[in-house]
Design an enzyme around this catalytic site. Structure first.
Site, mmCIF file in Angstrom:
data_model
loop_
_atom_site.group_PDB
_atom_site.id
_atom_site.type_symbol
_atom_site.label_atom_id
_atom_site.label_comp_id
_atom_site.label_asym_id
_atom_site.label_seq_id
_atom_site.Cartn_x
_atom_site.Cartn_y
_atom_site.Cartn_z
ATOM 1 N N ILE A 104 -41.210 -35.040 84.477
ATOM 2 C CA ILE A 104 -41.012 -34.089 83.619
ATOM 3 C C ILE A 104 -42.033 -32.941 83.813
ATOM 4 C CG2 ILE A 104 -40.723 -33.138 81.246
ATOM 5 C CD1 ILE A 104 -38.431 -35.008 82.349
ATOM 6 N N ASP B 15 -50.913 -36.415 81.791
ATOM 7 C CA ASP B 15 -50.771 -34.977 82.107
ATOM 8 C C ASP B 15 -49.884 -34.224 80.882
ATOM 9 O OD1 ASP B 15 -47.470 -34.894 82.903
ATOM 10 O OD2 ASP B 15 -48.585 -36.589 83.915
ATOM 11 N N GLU C 78 -52.875 -48.957 89.754
ATOM 12 C CA GLU C 78 -53.237 -49.765 88.338
ATOM 13 C C GLU C 78 -53.348 -51.258 88.712
ATOM 14 O OE1 GLU C 78 -52.370 -48.560 84.355
ATOM 15 O OE2 GLU C 78 -50.600 -47.654 85.508
ATOM 16 N N MET D 85 -41.052 -43.128 83.197
ATOM 17 C CA MET D 85 -39.982 -43.466 84.077
ATOM 18 C C MET D 85 -39.558 -44.828 84.002
ATOM 19 S SD MET D 85 -40.698 -40.642 86.892
ATOM 20 C CE MET D 85 -39.190 -40.981 87.864
ATOM 21 N N GLU D 86 -40.110 -45.587 83.098
ATOM 22 C CA GLU D 86 -40.008 -47.121 83.119
ATOM 23 C C GLU D 86 -39.591 -47.809 81.744
ATOM 24 O OE1 GLU D 86 -42.721 -45.907 84.724
ATOM 25 O OE2 GLU D 86 -41.841 -45.656 86.794
ATOM 26 N N GLY E 116 -46.573 -38.495 80.734
ATOM 27 C CA GLY E 116 -46.686 -36.825 80.330
ATOM 28 C C GLY E 116 -46.639 -36.826 78.650
HETATM 29 N N1 ADE Z 1 -45.501 -40.301 84.309
HETATM 30 C C1 ADE Z 1 -46.545 -39.668 84.211
HETATM 31 N N2 ADE Z 1 -46.433 -38.023 83.847
HETATM 32 C C2 ADE Z 1 -44.979 -38.189 83.941
HETATM 33 C C3 ADE Z 1 -44.263 -37.021 83.766
HETATM 34 N N3 ADE Z 1 -44.844 -35.791 83.609
HETATM 35 N N4 ADE Z 1 -42.829 -37.148 83.800
HETATM 36 C C4 ADE Z 1 -42.553 -38.381 83.797
HETATM 37 N N5 ADE Z 1 -43.090 -39.419 84.037
HETATM 38 C C5 ADE Z 1 -44.554 -39.324 83.999
#
Ligand code: ADE
Length: 248
Positions: A171, A216, A12, A192-193, A78
């Site tokens: 996850i 996802d 990105e 995660m951030e 996600g």
């Molecule tokens: N970023 C994108 N998909 C994710 C997921 N499934 N878990 C944690 N961070 C993510």
């Protein structure tokens, strides 16, 4: 007015760097900070790497070393709600750390000493971002061709404003989702951030936005969908939304 732009993913940041008029580049603590002009605005762009520690240290360095008045974190996430699909955009309203639990000393999710369970983004910037996303979705075919949208099953992507949960876990299992939703039923997506960046910005009193494209469904396919999506779709989203947002 200088804006700090952060992403955890190299893909990105590269897409945004391709359109940045770079003035200066500096490297500290394994991060490279690019100063320059993006769509007419002064910005500093950096790729933080993954996770709460990586993003918290990066945003702290950014706020301390450059005169930043606003932070925008862009990335993928996600989905953990049925109404949220791949290709949708989530504009963070409340940011939670789903893996923070100091109970019984403090409430689950509560950040010790701040007495807060979540951080709330700036209302005006949320509205501005929503407009930028709407404008992008109205013209999505100018940015992504039909085959690409079909390949990723993106037909009518939606914009959601709502809660995001961050933690140092990727996850991909039902039990992980159930555990997060049992405590935070309103959360739309996981990443995660975001909450780490939000906490630092809150402590420095700097307005911040967290914007996530759904890559996802946080299931067994998540690790397959995610890198390809980040490279081929999320980077295009990030550049287009930032263009609309910064040009206002
Ligand atoms: N970023 C994108 N998909 C994710 C997921 N499934 N878990 C944690 N961070 C993510």
């Amino acid at each position: 007015m200088k804006i700090g732009i952060i992403s955890a993913m190299k893909e990105e940041i590269q897409a945004i760097l391709n359109v940045l008029e770079v003035r200066k580049k500096s490297t500290k603590g394994m991060r490279t900070y690019f100063e320059g002009t993006l769509f007419g605005k002064e910005v500093v762009i950096v790729f933080s790497r993954w996770g709460k520690v990586a993003s918290a240290t990066t945003v702290t360095q950014l706020l301390n070393d450059f005169k930043i008045q606003e932070i925008i974190f862009t990335g993928v996430a996600g989905a953990i709600q049925p109404e949220v699909s791949i290709g949708d955009i989530i504009i963070g309203e409340e940011l939670y750390q789903h893996d923070l639990d100091g109970s019984p000393l403090v409430d689950t999710y509560e950040v010790p000493l701040l007495g807060l369970r979540s951080f709330t983004t700036n209302h005006e910037n949320r509205i501005k971002l929503k407009r930028a996303c709407e404008d992008f979705f109205d013209h999505i075919h100018n940015y992504l061709d039909h085959d690409k949208l079909v390949q990723f099953k993106i037909s009518k992507p939606n914009i959601h404003i709502g809660a995001i949960a961050s933690g140092d876990q990727f996850i991909s299992r039902k039990e992980q989702i159930s555990s997060i939703l049992s405590g935070l039923p309103q959360v739309k997506c996981v990443e995660m951030e975001g909450a780490a960046v939000a906490q630092v910005c809150y402590e420095y009193n700097i307005p911040y936005s967290i914007i996530r494209t759904i890559s996802d469904n946080a299931n067994q396919n998540a690790h397959v969908d995610f890198p390809k999506f980040a490279h081929e779709v999320a980077s295009i989203y990030a550049r287009a939304v930032l263009e609309n947002y910064l040009k206002v």
